[in-house]
Design an enzyme around this catalytic site. Structure first.
Site, mmCIF file in Angstrom:
data_model
loop_
_atom_site.group_PDB
_atom_site.id
_atom_site.type_symbol
_atom_site.label_atom_id
_atom_site.label_comp_id
_atom_site.label_asym_id
_atom_site.label_seq_id
_atom_site.Cartn_x
_atom_site.Cartn_y
_atom_site.Cartn_z
ATOM 1 N N ASP A 189 0.858 -1.172 0.000
ATOM 2 C CA ASP A 189 0.000 0.000 0.000
ATOM 3 C C ASP A 189 0.903 1.234 0.000
ATOM 4 O O ASP A 189 1.850 1.306 0.781
ATOM 5 C CB ASP A 189 -0.881 -0.004 1.256
ATOM 6 C CG ASP A 189 -2.308 0.403 0.963
ATOM 7 O OD1 ASP A 189 -2.497 1.511 0.450
ATOM 8 O OD2 ASP A 189 -3.222 -0.393 1.247
ATOM 9 N N ASP A 244 -3.078 4.570 -2.477
ATOM 10 C CA ASP A 244 -4.169 5.112 -1.675
ATOM 11 C C ASP A 244 -4.643 6.460 -2.214
ATOM 12 O O ASP A 244 -3.814 7.349 -2.476
ATOM 13 C CB ASP A 244 -3.630 5.287 -0.245
ATOM 14 C CG ASP A 244 -4.707 5.544 0.774
ATOM 15 O OD1 ASP A 244 -5.562 4.668 0.950
ATOM 16 O OD2 ASP A 244 -4.680 6.619 1.406
ATOM 17 N N GLU A 279 -6.306 3.752 -6.145
ATOM 18 C CA GLU A 279 -7.619 3.922 -5.529
ATOM 19 C C GLU A 279 -8.121 5.307 -5.916
ATOM 20 O O GLU A 279 -7.504 6.312 -5.578
ATOM 21 C CB GLU A 279 -7.519 3.816 -4.002
ATOM 22 C CG GLU A 279 -8.885 3.795 -3.355
ATOM 23 C CD GLU A 279 -8.893 4.291 -1.917
ATOM 24 O OE1 GLU A 279 -9.843 3.938 -1.198
ATOM 25 O OE2 GLU A 279 -7.988 5.041 -1.504
ATOM 26 N N HIS A 331 -11.166 -3.161 2.964
ATOM 27 C CA HIS A 331 -11.158 -2.805 4.380
ATOM 28 C C HIS A 331 -11.979 -1.558 4.696
ATOM 29 O O HIS A 331 -12.068 -1.174 5.859
ATOM 30 C CB HIS A 331 -9.703 -2.596 4.822
ATOM 31 C CG HIS A 331 -9.085 -1.423 4.130
ATOM 32 N ND1 HIS A 331 -8.861 -1.403 2.760
ATOM 33 C CD2 HIS A 331 -8.688 -0.217 4.590
ATOM 34 C CE1 HIS A 331 -8.346 -0.230 2.432
ATOM 35 N NE2 HIS A 331 -8.226 0.499 3.517
ATOM 36 N N ASP A 332 -12.522 -0.904 3.687
ATOM 37 C CA ASP A 332 -13.348 0.290 3.903
ATOM 38 C C ASP A 332 -14.830 0.023 3.661
ATOM 39 O O ASP A 332 -15.647 0.934 3.806
ATOM 40 C CB ASP A 332 -12.930 1.418 2.943
ATOM 41 C CG ASP A 332 -11.520 1.906 3.176
ATOM 42 O OD1 ASP A 332 -11.059 1.886 4.335
ATOM 43 O OD2 ASP A 332 -10.864 2.310 2.185
HETATM 44 C C1 GLC Z 1 -8.171 5.168 1.627
HETATM 45 C C2 GLC Z 1 -8.012 3.961 2.512
HETATM 46 C C3 GLC Z 1 -8.712 4.231 3.807
HETATM 47 C C4 GLC Z 1 -8.064 5.426 4.457
HETATM 48 C C5 GLC Z 1 -8.051 6.625 3.524
HETATM 49 C C6 GLC Z 1 -7.099 7.668 4.023
HETATM 50 O O1 GLC Z 1 -9.479 5.403 1.272
HETATM 51 O O2 GLC Z 1 -8.477 2.831 1.853
HETATM 52 O O3 GLC Z 1 -8.692 3.121 4.665
HETATM 53 O O4 GLC Z 1 -8.747 5.766 5.634
HETATM 54 O O5 GLC Z 1 -7.611 6.287 2.241
HETATM 55 O O6 GLC Z 1 -5.790 7.198 3.903
#
Ligand code: GLC
Ligand code: CA
Length: 551
Positions: free
Chosen positions: A98, A198, A249, A322-323
Site C-alpha cells: 500500500d 491510496d 484507488e 477494508h473500507d
Molecule cells: C483510503 C483507505 C482508507 C483510508 C483513507 C485515508 O481510502 O483505503 O482506509 O482511511 O484512504 O488514507
C-alpha cells in the site's frame, strides 16, 4: 500489454491487523501472515496486497504513516518483512504494498519540521494558508469536521482531507515528489512487486481554494489539475523501470477519467478502483444508511464499466475491501440460511466478468458483518467521528445511527479473520483488538477446507477456472434484462462459445425472462441439482457454457 501478468492474476487483500496474530498480543502481524501463505496459495492467490504495515501512530490504522521505511513494531521487524517477502516469492506469489502518499501522519518527521516555522525546509511539503481570523474556506474533511487545522507556531492552517492527524502533502513541491519516488524505489529494490496507491486521485490540489456551496472539497480535489502530470512523471522516474503492477484507488472517478489514469497508452497506472457500484446506497447522510443497493442500478453500473474500459483500460473486480461492509451482508444476505448460497452467487457474478480479481480477506469464507450493536464495539476513526458529528448535532438519533453503522461502518470488514471454530475464531490466543463476528463457528477456514461444498472451495474452483479461461479474460460482455429487479444475468462471448451467468439476487424464486437461457453445460451452481428449467431458487447462481454449432 495484452499479455501483462496482472490481467489474469488473483489478488488477495490482507488487512494485517485482523488477519493472524502470532504472538497473542491481539493484533495480527507479519509472522501470522507467514503461517498462512500455504492457505493462500491453495486458494489460488497470485498476488498479496498488504494494507499498510509501516510505522504509524494508528490514528487511521496505518493509513497515517510516520516513517515510510520502517515496519510498525505491532507487525514485526524489517527482518520479518524480508522473510515474508522471500517466502511469498518462494511460493510463486507476489507482494504489492500500500502506498499512502496523499498525506502522512502529523507525527512524520517532515510534518514535525514543517509545522515549526514558515522558513523550515520542510514547510512547503504540506499545504498551508495564513490565518485571517479562521480557516481559508468552508471545506469539510471526509472524516468529519473542518478540513483545516490551526497550527499556532506559524499562525496558519494546514489542509487534511482525512483526519486532522493526516496532513495532506504538497505535490507541487518537486523535492517532495523526489522523496516519494526515492522511497518507492527503495521498496522496489527490496523486491516488492507493485503498489496499491491510496486515494491517488486526490493528490493534486488547485491553487485557488474556493468555498463550496456544500462545504464539499471533492469537486476541487478529485482529479485535480496536475494529477496526470504527476503520475506520468512517477511512471517515467520509477514505475517503468520495474516489472510490477500498479492499481490506483480513485474515489469519484468516471469511466472517462479512468481511461486517463489507466489507459494502456497513457504511461500512468495499470488499473484503478472506482467505487460507483459500492456507493449506490449513498444518501442524505453520505455513506451512513441502511439502504439496500437497487439491483438495476448495480447491473447498469457494472455493465457500463465492463463496456466502457473494454479495449482501452482494464477493470478491477471487487465487492469489498477494508473500507466497505462485507459483500454478503451488503449485496447478498447474511441470514444463516442464505449466507453460503449468496456468497457463492456473488463470487460467480463478479469474477466471471472481465478484469483482475480482487478478493478481500475472509470473502472466500463468506464472512459477514459482525452485527455490532453498541458504540463501544467500534474502533474506526471515520465511524466514531461520524457518530459524534451526526448524533452530537441531533441530525440522527442514537438508535438510527447504530443501525447505519452496523450496515456501513468500515469495522464490518475489520473483524478477525475466521480461521477456526475455537476461541476468537483462531485469530489470536490473546484479547483481540476488535471483537470477532458472531458466525465463526459456521464460517471458518478449518471447517470449510474439509467441506468440498463450502464457499471456500467454490471460490477456489471458480478462480482456477477464470485463470485459464480465454472467454473470461477476453469475451465480449452483454448484460441481459437490465430492468429485472431480481436477476443479474450476463453473457460473455468468445470464438463461438457463450458463457451465461445467471444470478438471483433475491430471497424469492425468480423466473428467467427467457427460460432457455439456462441451457448448456453447467459449469458452476450453488444448488444440487441446479434449476435449469428457467426458475431460479433464492440466491441461486447457474453458470453455463454453450458452444454454437459450427456453420
Ligand atoms: C483510503 C483507505 C482508507 C483510508 C483513507 C485515508 O481510502 O483505503 O482506509 O482511511 O484512504 O488514507
Ligand atoms: Ca501480534
Amino acid at each position: 500489454m495484452n499479455d501483462a501478468w496482472w490481467k489474469n492474476a488473483v489478488i488477495y487483500q490482507i488487512y494485517p491487523r485482523s488477519f493472524c496474530d502470532s504472538n497473542a498480543d491481539g493484533i495480527g502481524d507479519l509472522r501470522g501472515i507467514l503461517q498462512r501463505l500455504d492457505y493462500l496459495r491453495e486458494l489460488g492467490v497470485d498476488v498479496i496486497w498488504l494494507s499498510p504495515i509501516y510505522a504509524s501512530p494508528n490514528a487511521d490504522n496505518g493509513y497515517d504513516i510516520s516513517d515510510y521505511r520502517a515496519i510498525h513494531p505491532d507487525f514485526g521487524t524489517m527482518q520479518d518483512f524480508d522473510c515474508l517477502l522471500s517466502q511469498i516469492h518462494a511460493r510463486g506469489m507476489k507482494l504489492v504494498m500500500d502506498l499512502v502518499v496523499n498525506h502522512t501522519s502529523d507525527e512524520h518527521i517532515w510534518f514535525q519540521q514543517a509545522r515549526q516555522s514558515k522558513d523550515n525546509p520542510y514547510h512547503d511539503y504540506y499545504i498551508w494558508r495564513d490565518n485571517h481570523g479562521g480557516p481559508p474556506n468552508n471545506w469539510n474533511s471526509w472524516f468529519g469536521g473542518p478540513a483545516w487545522e490551526y497550527n499556532p507556531p506559524t499562525d496558519e492552517y494546514y489542509l487534511h482531507i482525512f483526519a486532522k492527524k493526516q496532513p495532506d502533502l504538497n505535490w507541487r513541491n518537486p523535492r517532495l515528489r523526489r522523496e516519494i519516488y526515492d522511497m518507492m524505489c527503495w521498496w522496489l529494490n527490496k523486491g516488492v512487486d507493485g503498489f496499491r496507491m491510496d486515494v491517488i486521485s486526490l493528490i493534486s490540489k488547485p491553487k485557488a481554494l474556493p468555498d463550496d456551496p456544500n462545504g464539499d472539497l471533492s469537486p476541487y480535489c478529485i482529479n485535480g489539475p496536475h494529477v496526470h502530470e504527476y503520475l506520468q512523471e512517477m511512471h517515467e522516474q520509477v514505475l517503468c523501470h520495474y516489472d510490477i503492477m500498479t492499481v490506483g484507488e480513485c474515489p469519484g472517478i468516471t469511466v472517462e477519467e479512468a481511461k486517463k489514469y489507466a489507459g494502456a497508452d497513457r504511461h500512468e497506472l495499470n488499473m484503478v478502483f472506482h467505487f460507483e457500484h459500492t456507493s449506490l446506497t449513498d444518501g442524505p447522510y453520505g455513506k451512513w444508511t441502511n439502504a439496500r443497493t437497487p439491483l438495476p442500478a448495480l447491473k447498469k453500473t457494472l455493465a457500463k464499466w465492463q463496456q466502457g474500459l473494454r479495449g482501452t483500460a482494464w477493470n478491477c473486480l471487487f465487492w469489498g475491501n477494508h473500507d466497505q461492509p462485507r459483500a454478503v451482508s451488503k449485496f447478498g444476505c447474511d441470514l444463516p440460511e442464505y449466507r453460503d448460497r449468496s456468497a457463492k452467487m456473488l463470487c460467480a457474478c463478479l469474477y466471471l466478468m472481465q478484469g483482475t480479481a480482487y478478493v478481500y480477506q475472509g470473502e472466500e469464507l463468506g464472512m459477514t458483518n459482525p452485527g455490532f450493536f453498541s458504540l463501544e464495539q467500534y474502533r474506526d476513526v471515520e465511524t466514531l467521528n461520524a457518530y459524534h458529528n451526526l448524533v452530537g448535532s441531533g441530525v440522527l438519533d442514537k438508535r438510527t445511527m447504530l443501525e447505519y453503522l452496523a450496515c456501513t461502518s468500515r469495522d464490518n470488514a475489520r473483524t478477525p479473520m475466521q480461521w477456526t471454530a475455537g476461541a476468537c475464531a483462531g485469530f489470536t490466543a490473546g484479547d483481540p483488538w476488535i471483537s470477532p463476528g458472531r458466525n465463526f463457528r459456521a464460517a471458518n477456514a478449518e471447517r470449510e477446507l474439509t467441506d468440498n461444498d463450502s464457499v471456500y472451495h467454490f471460490y477456489r474452483r471458480l478462480l482456477a477456472f477464470r485463470k485459464q479461461s480465454p472467454i473470461v479474460r477476453d469475451g465480449e460482455f452483454t448484460l441481459l434484462w437490465p430492468e429485472d429487479e431480481r436477476i443479474f444475468a450476463y453473457r460473455r462471448a468468445y470464438q463461438g462459445q457463450t458463457l451465461s451467468v445467471l444470478c438471483n439476487f433475491s430471497k424469492e424464486i425468480a423466473s428467467l425472462p427467457e427460460p432457455a437461457a439456462a441451457r448448456g453445460e453447467v459449469l458452476f451452481s450453488n444448488y444440487t441439482p441446479p434449476h435449469t428449467d428457467g426458475v431460479l431458487a433464492p440466491f441461486e447462481v447457474i453458470v453455463t457454457l454453450q458452444s454454437s454449432a459450427p456453420s
